[in-house]
Motif scaffolding. Structure first.
Motif, PDB file in Angstrom:
ATOM      1  N   PRO A 152       1.041  -1.384  -0.062  1.00 11.41           N
ATOM      2  CA  PRO A 152      -0.072   0.210   0.292  1.00 11.41           C
ATOM      3  C   PRO A 152       0.860   1.004   0.222  1.00 11.41           C
ATOM      4  O   PRO A 152       2.023   1.285   0.614  1.00 11.41           O
ATOM      5  CB  PRO A 152      -0.730  -0.401   0.959  1.00 11.41           C
ATOM      6  N   VAL A 153       0.890   1.687   0.078  1.00  7.87           N
ATOM      7  CA  VAL A 153       0.840   3.224  -1.377  1.00  7.87           C
ATOM      8  C   VAL A 153      -0.470   4.813  -1.037  1.00  7.87           C
ATOM      9  O   VAL A 153      -1.016   4.057  -1.276  1.00  7.87           O
ATOM     10  CB  VAL A 153       1.595   3.793  -1.799  1.00  7.87           C
ATOM     11  N   MET A 154       0.178   5.927   0.062  1.00  6.47           N
ATOM     12  CA  MET A 154      -1.160   6.417  -0.413  1.00  6.47           C
ATOM     13  C   MET A 154      -0.355   8.212  -0.908  1.00  6.47           C
ATOM     14  O   MET A 154       1.253   8.397  -1.159  1.00  6.47           O
ATOM     15  CB  MET A 154      -1.470   7.675   1.264  1.00  6.47           C
ATOM     16  N   VAL A 155      -1.087   8.082  -2.133  1.00  7.71           N
ATOM     17  CA  VAL A 155      -0.482   8.976  -3.036  1.00  7.71           C
ATOM     18  C   VAL A 155      -1.521  10.488  -2.805  1.00  7.71           C
ATOM     19  O   VAL A 155      -2.534  10.110  -2.554  1.00  7.71           O
ATOM     20  CB  VAL A 155      -1.648   8.009  -4.641  1.00  7.71           C
ATOM     21  N   ILE A 156      -1.028  11.305  -2.614  1.00  2.23           N
ATOM     22  CA  ILE A 156      -0.924  12.405  -2.647  1.00  2.23           C
ATOM     23  C   ILE A 156      -1.508  13.553  -2.990  1.00  2.23           C
ATOM     24  O   ILE A 156      -0.575  14.055  -4.610  1.00  2.23           O
ATOM     25  CB  ILE A 156      -0.555  13.299  -1.652  1.00  2.23           C
ATOM     26  N   MET A 157      -2.393  14.554  -3.854  1.00  5.78           N
ATOM     27  CA  MET A 157      -2.357  15.491  -4.669  1.00  5.78           C
ATOM     28  C   MET A 157      -3.731  16.679  -3.679  1.00  5.78           C
ATOM     29  O   MET A 157      -4.387  16.593  -4.175  1.00  5.78           O
ATOM     30  CB  MET A 157      -3.795  14.836  -5.710  1.00  5.78           C
ATOM     31  N   ALA A 158      -2.746  16.909  -2.959  1.00 11.18           N
ATOM     32  CA  ALA A 158      -3.288  18.464  -1.957  1.00 11.18           C
ATOM     33  C   ALA A 158      -3.069  19.683  -3.090  1.00 11.18           C
ATOM     34  O   ALA A 158      -2.503  20.264  -3.196  1.00 11.18           O
ATOM     35  CB  ALA A 158      -2.287  18.360  -0.752  1.00 11.18           C
ATOM     36  N   ALA A 159      -4.402  20.232  -2.974  1.00 10.75           N
ATOM     37  CA  ALA A 159      -4.474  21.374  -4.122  1.00 10.75           C
ATOM     38  C   ALA A 159      -3.461  21.141  -5.702  1.00 10.75           C
ATOM     39  O   ALA A 159      -2.576  22.090  -6.195  1.00 10.75           O
ATOM     40  CB  ALA A 159      -3.964  22.594  -3.300  1.00 10.75           C
ATOM     41  N   PHE A 160      -3.563  20.446  -5.695  1.00  8.21           N
ATOM     42  CA  PHE A 160      -3.105  19.668  -7.633  1.00  8.21           C
ATOM     43  C   PHE A 160      -4.252  19.428  -8.494  1.00  8.21           C
ATOM     44  O   PHE A 160      -4.000  20.750  -9.255  1.00  8.21           O
ATOM     45  CB  PHE A 160      -2.098  18.390  -7.158  1.00  8.21           C
ATOM     46  N   VAL A 161      -5.315  19.067  -8.399  1.00 10.10           N
ATOM     47  CA  VAL A 161      -5.510  18.915  -9.698  1.00 10.10           C
ATOM     48  C   VAL A 161      -7.045  20.434 -10.268  1.00 10.10           C
ATOM     49  O   VAL A 161      -7.215  20.523 -11.460  1.00 10.10           O
ATOM     50  CB  VAL A 161      -6.938  17.938  -9.342  1.00 10.10           C
ATOM     51  N   HIS A 162      -7.012  21.266  -9.362  1.00 14.42           N
ATOM     52  CA  HIS A 162      -7.253  22.416  -9.328  1.00 14.42           C
ATOM     53  C   HIS A 162      -6.469  23.071 -10.780  1.00 14.42           C
ATOM     54  O   HIS A 162      -7.175  23.753 -11.454  1.00 14.42           O
ATOM     55  CB  HIS A 162      -7.637  23.121  -8.652  1.00 14.42           C
ATOM     56  N   PHE A 163      -5.417  22.702 -10.940  1.00 13.59           N
ATOM     57  CA  PHE A 163      -4.747  23.665 -11.856  1.00 13.59           C
ATOM     58  C   PHE A 163      -4.586  22.408 -12.977  1.00 13.59           C
ATOM     59  O   PHE A 163      -3.728  22.463 -14.339  1.00 13.59           O
ATOM     60  CB  PHE A 163      -3.573  23.885 -11.816  1.00 13.59           C
ATOM     61  N   ILE A 164      -5.362  21.354 -13.501  1.00 18.18           N
ATOM     62  CA  ILE A 164      -5.466  20.480 -14.466  1.00 18.18           C
ATOM     63  C   ILE A 164      -6.902  20.413 -14.489  1.00 18.18           C
ATOM     64  O   ILE A 164      -7.945  20.448 -14.086  1.00 18.18           O
ATOM     65  CB  ILE A 164      -5.614  19.236 -14.123  1.00 18.18           C
ATOM     66  N   PRO A 165      -7.066  21.455 -15.941  1.00 14.22           N
ATOM     67  CA  PRO A 165      -8.472  21.505 -16.646  1.00 14.22           C
ATOM     68  C   PRO A 165      -9.249  20.074 -17.242  1.00 14.22           C
ATOM     69  O   PRO A 165      -8.485  19.373 -17.579  1.00 14.22           O
ATOM     70  CB  PRO A 165      -8.065  23.043 -17.916  1.00 14.22           C
ATOM     71  N   ASP A 166     -10.325  20.602 -17.406  1.00 14.33           N
ATOM     72  CA  ASP A 166     -11.001  19.098 -18.334  1.00 14.33           C
ATOM     73  C   ASP A 166     -10.671  18.135 -18.792  1.00 14.33           C
ATOM     74  O   ASP A 166     -10.285  17.261 -19.650  1.00 14.33           O
ATOM     75  CB  ASP A 166     -12.103  18.848 -18.637  1.00 14.33           C
TER      76      ASP A 166
END
Length: 267
Positions: A152-166
């Protein structure tokens, strides 16, 4: 650092950088005048922007502590930004010093200072890569040396995806990381949102558009669609202060401006 050294390291001092702006918002010193000017403009139209950044950071610490308490000992922090007090490795290694952390960012200042902070820490390292190309991250020698994706790994995307447009397929991006994870792994994700926000958010988003780093704020349903293949854990998709708070909840959690979730890969 001279102009030539800035150029050699790939540091653009003509435009604000999201990681450095965030660093300024949470009281860091790893930023430049162009970042501070932009951050102050954001604060002029969105006075609680600093509160948003701080509550997101506090959520991140709670999320990784939760995973560590579930027995996770490996962490991959995507878009980690600048090294600050209470960084992921400090939290999880206080629970188990053998916990392993890989930070990922493409901002040269974040990378350089993270390397300094992590010097001598055999269980934490920085990878300079564009996280929108998962192979750059997952096949990097540092990642392969520190993380075992059969566990098991925890992947963290904190305040990241809002910089990725659809248009750049954030669901597919998250799915590429999900597919390499073992069952029992976790995803910790936070994002800016329109939910419960006023006109101030619209004005701040307009400023980000002009900066060359546009934001895509999302609703709970839109975030849920990005994390298919994961089971979202209680309390669900909530404002960052509402996610398993350590202290009594603030009166207006929507002022955090961000939604957060932690999800688990079951199979």
């Amino acid at each position: 650092m001279s102009e030539g050294e800035h150029a050699k390291r790939g540091i653009d001092l003509e435009r604000p950088n999201a990681a450095r702006v965030y660093d300024y918002m949470i009281g860091g010193k790893l930023n430049y005048a162009v970042d501070r000017v932009f951050a102050d403009r954001i604060l002029s139209v969105l006075p609680n922007a600093q509160h948003m950044a701080l509550t997101n950071r506090a959520w991140l610490r709670r999320a990784v502590r939760f995973a560590a308490e579930q027995g996770v000992r490996q962490f991959l922090d995507i878009g980690s930004g600048m090294p600050t007090v209470g960084h992921v490795h400090e939290v999880v290694q206080s629970i188990d010093p053998a916990s392993r952390v890989v930070y990922v960012d493409n901002e040269p200042i974040a990378v350089a200072h993270s390397e300094i902070v992590l010097e001598g820490n055999e269980n934490a390292a920085m990878v300079q890569a564009d996280a929108e190309y998962p192979a750059e991250v997952l096949e990097h020698p540092v990642t392969e040396a520190l993380l075992d994706f059969t566990e098991p790994v925890m992947v963290i995307m904190a305040a990241f995806v809002h910089f990725i447009p659809d248009s750049r397929d954030p669901a597919g991006l998250i799915g590429a990381y999900r597919d390499v994870l073992a069952p029992g792994s976790y995803l910790a994700l936070s994002s800016g949102t329109w939910e419960g926000q006023g006109e101030e958010s619209q004005r701040s988003v307009a400023l980000y558009e002009k900066s060359g780093t546009p934001l895509t704020l999302r609703s709970p349903d839109e975030l849920r669609a990005l994390v298919k293949g994961f089971e979202i854990l209680p309390p669900g998709i909530v404002f960052t202060p509402e996610w398993r708070p350590d202290e009594p909840l603030e009166d207006k959690p929507e002022q955090s401006g961000g939604l957060a979730l932690v999800a688990r890969k079951e199979r």
